[in-house]
Design a protein around this motif. Sequence first.
Motif, mmCIF file in Angstrom:
data_model
loop_
_atom_site.group_PDB
_atom_site.id
_atom_site.type_symbol
_atom_site.label_atom_id
_atom_site.label_comp_id
_atom_site.label_asym_id
_atom_site.label_seq_id
_atom_site.Cartn_x
_atom_site.Cartn_y
_atom_site.Cartn_z
ATOM 1 N N THR A 38 0.897 18.901 -16.378
ATOM 2 C CA THR A 38 1.593 17.701 -16.591
ATOM 3 C C THR A 38 1.805 17.338 -14.892
ATOM 4 O O THR A 38 2.366 16.090 -14.724
ATOM 5 C CB THR A 38 3.052 18.073 -16.943
ATOM 6 N N ASP A 39 0.916 18.068 -14.058
ATOM 7 C CA ASP A 39 0.776 17.517 -12.659
ATOM 8 C C ASP A 39 -0.174 16.317 -12.625
ATOM 9 O O ASP A 39 -1.409 16.755 -12.942
ATOM 10 C CB ASP A 39 0.574 18.737 -11.833
ATOM 11 N N PRO A 40 -0.107 15.364 -11.855
ATOM 12 C CA PRO A 40 -0.854 14.394 -11.617
ATOM 13 C C PRO A 40 -2.279 14.889 -10.984
ATOM 14 O O PRO A 40 -3.297 14.508 -11.212
ATOM 15 C CB PRO A 40 -0.208 13.188 -10.793
ATOM 16 N N GLN A 41 -2.136 15.765 -10.118
ATOM 17 C CA GLN A 41 -2.934 16.361 -9.192
ATOM 18 C C GLN A 41 -4.268 17.017 -10.353
ATOM 19 O O GLN A 41 -5.309 17.259 -9.815
ATOM 20 C CB GLN A 41 -2.487 17.325 -8.346
ATOM 21 N N GLY A 42 -3.555 17.693 -11.312
ATOM 22 C CA GLY A 42 -4.625 18.242 -12.182
ATOM 23 C C GLY A 42 -5.276 19.419 -11.916
ATOM 24 O O GLY A 42 -6.452 19.830 -12.160
ATOM 25 N N SER A 43 -4.667 20.234 -11.114
ATOM 26 C CA SER A 43 -5.269 21.605 -10.501
ATOM 27 C C SER A 43 -5.564 22.552 -11.731
ATOM 28 O O SER A 43 -6.539 23.067 -11.742
ATOM 29 C CB SER A 43 -4.586 21.943 -9.355
ATOM 30 N N LEU A 44 -4.530 22.682 -12.349
ATOM 31 C CA LEU A 44 -5.007 23.647 -13.576
ATOM 32 C C LEU A 44 -5.671 23.084 -14.734
ATOM 33 O O LEU A 44 -6.545 24.016 -15.375
ATOM 34 C CB LEU A 44 -3.178 23.800 -14.254
#
Length: 210
Positions: A38-44
């Motif tokens: 759910t992180d805007p950075q989208g690392s996962l």
Amino acid sequence: MRVLALTTQKGGSGKSTLAASLAVAAMQDGETVAALDTDPQGSLAGWGKRREANGIAVERVEPAAIKGAIDRLRRDGRASLVVIDTPGYFGAGVALALREANLCLLPVKPSILDVEAARPTVEQIRVLGRPFAFVLNQCNATTQARTLDAATALVSTGALAPSMVATRSDFLDAMTAGQGVTEIAPKGKAAVEVRLLWQWIKAQLAGAQA
């Protein structure tokens, strides 16, 4: 189905990296794992795209849609464990994710700044009434005194996972390769630390009430 949410209001705590390796360790331990980013950075989510091995469904989800995604997974019976990676700030979307969690895990680096930065997150989790625990992450294996000072400060605030996680190159290599540390270096120190942490989390989830 149990839900583990990694959260903290401070960026750079290693949430995504730890979420990826914990998801793999859980899968290797027999869990059917779904990972929601759910992180805007989208690392996962980026890690999931690089991942060539099967076994973990990684999905990018808007924070406002997190409850629907979890309800769908629960209804479909597609997962025994859901790992949620949240942004490095607290907002309505993060609150929605944490409300669904059986355990909120707060990765904290062993510094006074990071310990203090974790307190607002703890206050919000307590308002939501969700179980939580800290894990000391990105520790320097050669500066034990600093780690112990951070552990002492955190224990006074809430539960602390007994397994600390050190800064090791295996984590960076694993994220680059779309793997967990228990896959890329199964006998390495990082793998040992993550397996110990997962076993502790597993015990907490077994006793948690949704």
